[in-house]
Design a protein around this motif. Sequence first.
Motif, mmCIF file in Angstrom:
data_model
loop_
_atom_site.group_PDB
_atom_site.id
_atom_site.type_symbol
_atom_site.label_atom_id
_atom_site.label_comp_id
_atom_site.label_asym_id
_atom_site.label_seq_id
_atom_site.Cartn_x
_atom_site.Cartn_y
_atom_site.Cartn_z
ATOM 1 N N VAL A 236 0.824 -1.226 0.000
ATOM 2 C CA VAL A 236 0.000 0.000 0.000
ATOM 3 C C VAL A 236 0.847 1.260 0.000
ATOM 4 C CG1 VAL A 236 -1.882 -1.164 1.220
ATOM 5 C CG2 VAL A 236 -0.204 0.135 2.523
ATOM 6 N N TYR A 473 -5.675 3.065 4.174
ATOM 7 C CA TYR A 473 -6.003 2.507 2.859
ATOM 8 C C TYR A 473 -7.418 1.934 2.860
ATOM 9 C CZ TYR A 473 -5.538 -0.747 -1.134
ATOM 10 O OH TYR A 473 -5.714 -1.450 -2.291
ATOM 11 N N PRO A 496 -2.827 -3.457 -6.050
ATOM 12 C CA PRO A 496 -3.461 -2.528 -5.106
ATOM 13 C C PRO A 496 -4.406 -1.560 -5.792
ATOM 14 C CG PRO A 496 -1.156 -1.949 -5.461
ATOM 15 C CD PRO A 496 -1.372 -3.278 -6.131
#
Length: 506
Positions: A236, A473, A496
């Motif tokens: 992330v 996130y 991601p």
Amino acid sequence: MTESLPPEDPRDALIGEQAARLAAQDEQIAVHGERIAALEALVAELGEQLDAARRAASRNSGNSSMPPSSDDLPGRRPAARKERRAAERAERKRKPGKQPGSPGAAMRWRKADEVVGHFPQGDCACGADLADAADLGVARSYQQEDVPEPQPSRRYQHDLHRARCACGRVHVALRPAGVPDAPLSVGPRLSAMAVYLSVFQHVPVERAQALIADLTGGVLSAGFVHSCLGKAAGLVTDAVRLIRTLIAAAPVAGFDETTLRSGPAGDKKYVHGAFTELYSAFWLGTRGLETMKEAGILPSFAGIVVSDRYAGYYSETWANFAGHQACAAHLIRDFQDCAETYPGAAWPEQAMRSLRGLIHAWHTAREQGLAAISDGDREPLETEFRRAVTVGLAAVSRVPGPKNQVRQRPGRELLEFCKTRQADVLRFTTDTSVWPTNNISERGVRPLKTQQKISGRLTSDDVTQDRLDIRGYIDTARKHGLGGYEVLHQLMTGKPWLPPAQPISP
């Protein structure tokens, strides 16, 4: 001839004795005076301690920044807003549960994902087997929301085949996304589940292991769960950097901080949070300006900062801000404290009433698509608020002395803030794009306190920051309508999700 001395007067001895006695009495009076002064000082000190203890005992979520969960602690007085709402419900005879007009979540009949037919079984009264009876169609249907029966984890073997082209070249199939270059590994779904339970649902590692084993049959080690956190945090990194950039570019953002036990015992850290309606970011450090700079958002932020009255947000360091908006919810709690500290004073209730009225007017104006609260609604309430502040300043005099060394009476610094920073208190009234409260930030940092209650002290600052990055996130994805587990599964496959840029209003 020797001159003879006059005979001693017996009264001289009496006078000397009385003088000595008076001197002793004066000395005793002086000692007693010192003792009385010391006792008076002690009484004053104890009085201050008693006032402080009473003040501390009166703290709740309605007159301070304490969380609502603390209101139920023994000896705590319920928050005034809870008492007020209870009185309002009693006056309106409001019944518990869903209220008329509020959105509901009732189940509705819809197309079924799977239809299961049930037929009569057994024998008829005539002795015939009902299995041979003619089907006359459905007599009645029932729908039930449920999940499929949990399936045990399965072992997948990925064979990468080779193929020879007609030209003679040999090609080998690519390793699928989410499959590491190792003979044995755990798949992305179980990995995502471990991260989801640990970070978003605050489930301790051992309980996460047991939960996964019970639902899926997958056996994960504690070390593997921790490794999943590290892997997710690494994946992330780019998304977190983008989120911080998008917050820094936003026209309005909320900022808040909360304590968190992390690192060696005895250390107290602070988690700084930055939030918009679409993005969330967290940073671990101290409460000082250095951490606020290291987080990388405030140094380049050029919008309106919505926050509480913490001096760090009003530092001259941040010359790039377009302005501030002091959280009206915090101000209302502070004025509630004044109302309890100065019973009988009208100005605290007047200030709260006007702020609540302005917040309500802001919501109405925003629902109507207006750029600002109408003058007819705004001006009377602003006038009422300014007058309340003026009266309060006259009633709560300032204690002389250096500003940062002398403790002021309760409410004095609040009133001075509302007087000198009136534009930062009432900015939302002339611009509905600015939130009147910082509730979005308080909701953002509140789960961290839940994490602390469950896990206690987090031993590693680096791992704590990893958790914070993953939480930011997930929070951001959820604000975009995505599920936490969904984006984590996508993340653990090496793809991601990246948040889109927030459209900036002209």
